[in-house]
Write an enzyme that holds these catalytic residues in place. Structure first.
Site, PDB file in Angstrom:
ATOM      1  N   CYS A  28       4.075  10.125   4.392  1.00  0.00           N
ATOM      2  CA  CYS A  28       3.606   9.040   3.533  1.00  0.00           C
ATOM      3  C   CYS A  28       4.833   8.206   3.209  1.00  0.00           C
ATOM      4  O   CYS A  28       5.902   8.761   2.920  1.00  0.00           O
ATOM      5  CB  CYS A  28       2.968   9.592   2.262  1.00  0.00           C
ATOM      6  SG  CYS A  28       2.504   8.314   1.082  1.00  0.00           S
ATOM      7  N   THR A  29       4.697   6.898   3.260  1.00  0.00           N
ATOM      8  CA  THR A  29       5.889   6.056   3.156  1.00  0.00           C
ATOM      9  C   THR A  29       6.536   6.098   1.779  1.00  0.00           C
ATOM     10  O   THR A  29       7.691   5.705   1.634  1.00  0.00           O
ATOM     11  CB  THR A  29       5.567   4.596   3.552  1.00  0.00           C
ATOM     12  OG1 THR A  29       4.460   4.113   2.785  1.00  0.00           O
ATOM     13  CG2 THR A  29       5.234   4.521   5.034  1.00  0.00           C
ATOM     14  N   GLU A  30       5.822   6.599   0.766  1.00  0.00           N
ATOM     15  CA  GLU A  30       6.441   6.751  -0.557  1.00  0.00           C
ATOM     16  C   GLU A  30       7.264   8.028  -0.704  1.00  0.00           C
ATOM     17  O   GLU A  30       8.066   8.146  -1.639  1.00  0.00           O
ATOM     18  CB  GLU A  30       5.366   6.736  -1.667  1.00  0.00           C
ATOM     19  CG  GLU A  30       4.789   5.386  -1.992  1.00  0.00           C
ATOM     20  CD  GLU A  30       3.688   4.968  -1.040  1.00  0.00           C
ATOM     21  OE1 GLU A  30       3.361   3.774  -0.987  1.00  0.00           O
ATOM     22  OE2 GLU A  30       3.160   5.855  -0.323  1.00  0.00           O
TER      23      GLU A  30
ATOM     24  N   MET B 189       0.837  -1.214   0.000  1.00  0.00           N
ATOM     25  CA  MET B 189       0.000   0.000   0.000  1.00  0.00           C
ATOM     26  C   MET B 189       0.871   1.263   0.000  1.00  0.00           C
ATOM     27  O   MET B 189       0.845   2.035   0.946  1.00  0.00           O
ATOM     28  CB  MET B 189      -0.921  -0.030   1.241  1.00  0.00           C
ATOM     29  CG  MET B 189      -1.843  -1.225   1.272  1.00  0.00           C
ATOM     30  SD  MET B 189      -2.767  -1.372   2.829  1.00  0.00           S
ATOM     31  CE  MET B 189      -1.484  -1.955   3.955  1.00  0.00           C
TER      32      MET B 189
ATOM     33  N   GLN C  33     -10.509   3.436  -0.012  1.00  0.00           N
ATOM     34  CA  GLN C  33     -10.122   4.724   0.560  1.00  0.00           C
ATOM     35  C   GLN C  33     -10.920   5.868  -0.077  1.00  0.00           C
ATOM     36  O   GLN C  33     -11.502   6.702   0.616  1.00  0.00           O
ATOM     37  CB  GLN C  33      -8.629   4.980   0.339  1.00  0.00           C
ATOM     38  CG  GLN C  33      -7.691   4.106   1.154  1.00  0.00           C
ATOM     39  CD  GLN C  33      -6.238   4.362   0.766  1.00  0.00           C
ATOM     40  OE1 GLN C  33      -5.936   4.819  -0.340  1.00  0.00           O
ATOM     41  NE2 GLN C  33      -5.326   4.073   1.683  1.00  0.00           N
TER      42      GLN C  33
ATOM     43  N   THR D 141       2.391   1.726   5.984  1.00  0.00           N
ATOM     44  CA  THR D 141       1.688   2.865   5.403  1.00  0.00           C
ATOM     45  C   THR D 141       1.298   3.793   6.532  1.00  0.00           C
ATOM     46  O   THR D 141       0.950   3.319   7.620  1.00  0.00           O
ATOM     47  CB  THR D 141       0.416   2.408   4.650  1.00  0.00           C
ATOM     48  OG1 THR D 141      -0.542   3.475   4.601  1.00  0.00           O
ATOM     49  CG2 THR D 141      -0.240   1.215   5.330  1.00  0.00           C
ATOM     50  N   ASN D 142       1.355   5.096   6.307  1.00  0.00           N
ATOM     51  CA  ASN D 142       0.852   6.042   7.301  1.00  0.00           C
ATOM     52  C   ASN D 142      -0.671   6.115   7.274  1.00  0.00           C
ATOM     53  O   ASN D 142      -1.329   6.034   8.302  1.00  0.00           O
ATOM     54  CB  ASN D 142       1.430   7.441   7.041  1.00  0.00           C
ATOM     55  CG  ASN D 142       2.863   7.601   7.491  1.00  0.00           C
ATOM     56  OD1 ASN D 142       3.143   7.919   8.633  1.00  0.00           O
ATOM     57  ND2 ASN D 142       3.798   7.392   6.572  1.00  0.00           N
ATOM     58  N   THR D 143      -1.240   6.248   6.070  1.00  0.00           N
ATOM     59  CA  THR D 143      -2.675   6.480   5.937  1.00  0.00           C
ATOM     60  C   THR D 143      -3.510   5.402   6.607  1.00  0.00           C
ATOM     61  O   THR D 143      -4.491   5.696   7.303  1.00  0.00           O
ATOM     62  CB  THR D 143      -3.056   6.575   4.449  1.00  0.00           C
ATOM     63  OG1 THR D 143      -2.410   7.713   3.870  1.00  0.00           O
ATOM     64  CG2 THR D 143      -4.565   6.699   4.272  1.00  0.00           C
TER      65      THR D 143
END
Length: 231
Positions: A198-200, A10, A52, A83-85
């Site tokens: 955000c992890t990206e 994700m 989401q 994932t943060n979200t």
């Protein structure tokens, strides 16, 4: 060493970074041929992203909880939501298992507190920037005062994540836009640091792009997980 269960995919772009970081940090700590003991459940992100954007958080939470149970049954002794979200659903995931969930916002907040910062700028998905599950945890549990971009800034940051980074696209124009937005928050909102929430985002910017402290949530989360695994 404890076995970590990763709920990933994700997107897979950042999950691959988690896998590399976890193994690198274990090797740094233990040396030689050591690497992390990991189990990975990797989602088809399209199934999660659809929920989401349609507000079906209950449906997404059921999927994450099921993955958590399967990882626990497979031998995981601690969990990471990569994932943060999706930490919006952390309580639902934790309730599904008896093993601990290592919370990304807690690890990040502790790093910010250790650095003596108070008012971090938060760049993240629209969900993380606009809803209270993340900002509220930083404020209520740790006394921090996070600031986020205005509506136009939030739309830009969110769009780059889903339209580019989650699809492996890294653009110099988008990097410049992120740097400009962080600098604006520093100038106009008195931000004293930056959360790459955000992890990206670690694919696009990093500490070298700023002269304020930068908190890379992907690395911070991986470091906290290794601390747990080696404790």
């Amino acid at each position: 060493m404890k076995t970590l269960g990763l709920i990933g995919g994700m997107s897979w772009e950042s999950t691959a970074i988690y896998y590399r970081l976890l193994n690198e940090i274990v090797r740094e700590r233990l040396g030689g041929l050591h690497s992390a003991k990991l189990l990975l459940w990797s989602f088809d992100f399209a199934e999660i992203a659809e929920r989401q954007h349609h507000g079906d958080w209950d449906g997404a939470g059921a999927l994450l909880a099921d993955a958590a149970r399967k990882l626990e049954a497979g031998g995981a002794q601690g969990l990471l939501l990569c994932t943060n979200t999706m930490h919006k659903l952390a309580d639902q995931v934790q309730a599904a298992v008896s093993i601990p969930l290592i919370h990304i916002a807690d690890a990040t907040a502790l790093a910010i507190k250790r650095a003596g910062m108070q008012r971090p700028a938060l760049l993240a998905t629209r969900f993380t920037m606009e809803q209270d599950f993340y900002k509220g945890r930083l404020a209520g549990k740790y006394g921090l005062s996070p600031v986020v971009p205005d509506a136009a800034g939030r739309a830009m940051v969110h769009g780059v994540i889903y339209d580019e980074l989650c699809q492996g696209i890294v653009s110099e124009a988008s990097k410049a836009a992120y740097v400009a937005e962080a600098n604006r928050l520093r100038r106009e909102e008195a931000a004293d640091s930056l959360i790459m929430g955000c992890t990206e985002i670690t694919m696009l910017i990093g500490p070298g792009d700023f002269d304020i402290p930068v908190f890379d949530t992907t690395r911070i989360h991986a470091e906290a997980a290794v601390e747990f695994a080696l404790d």
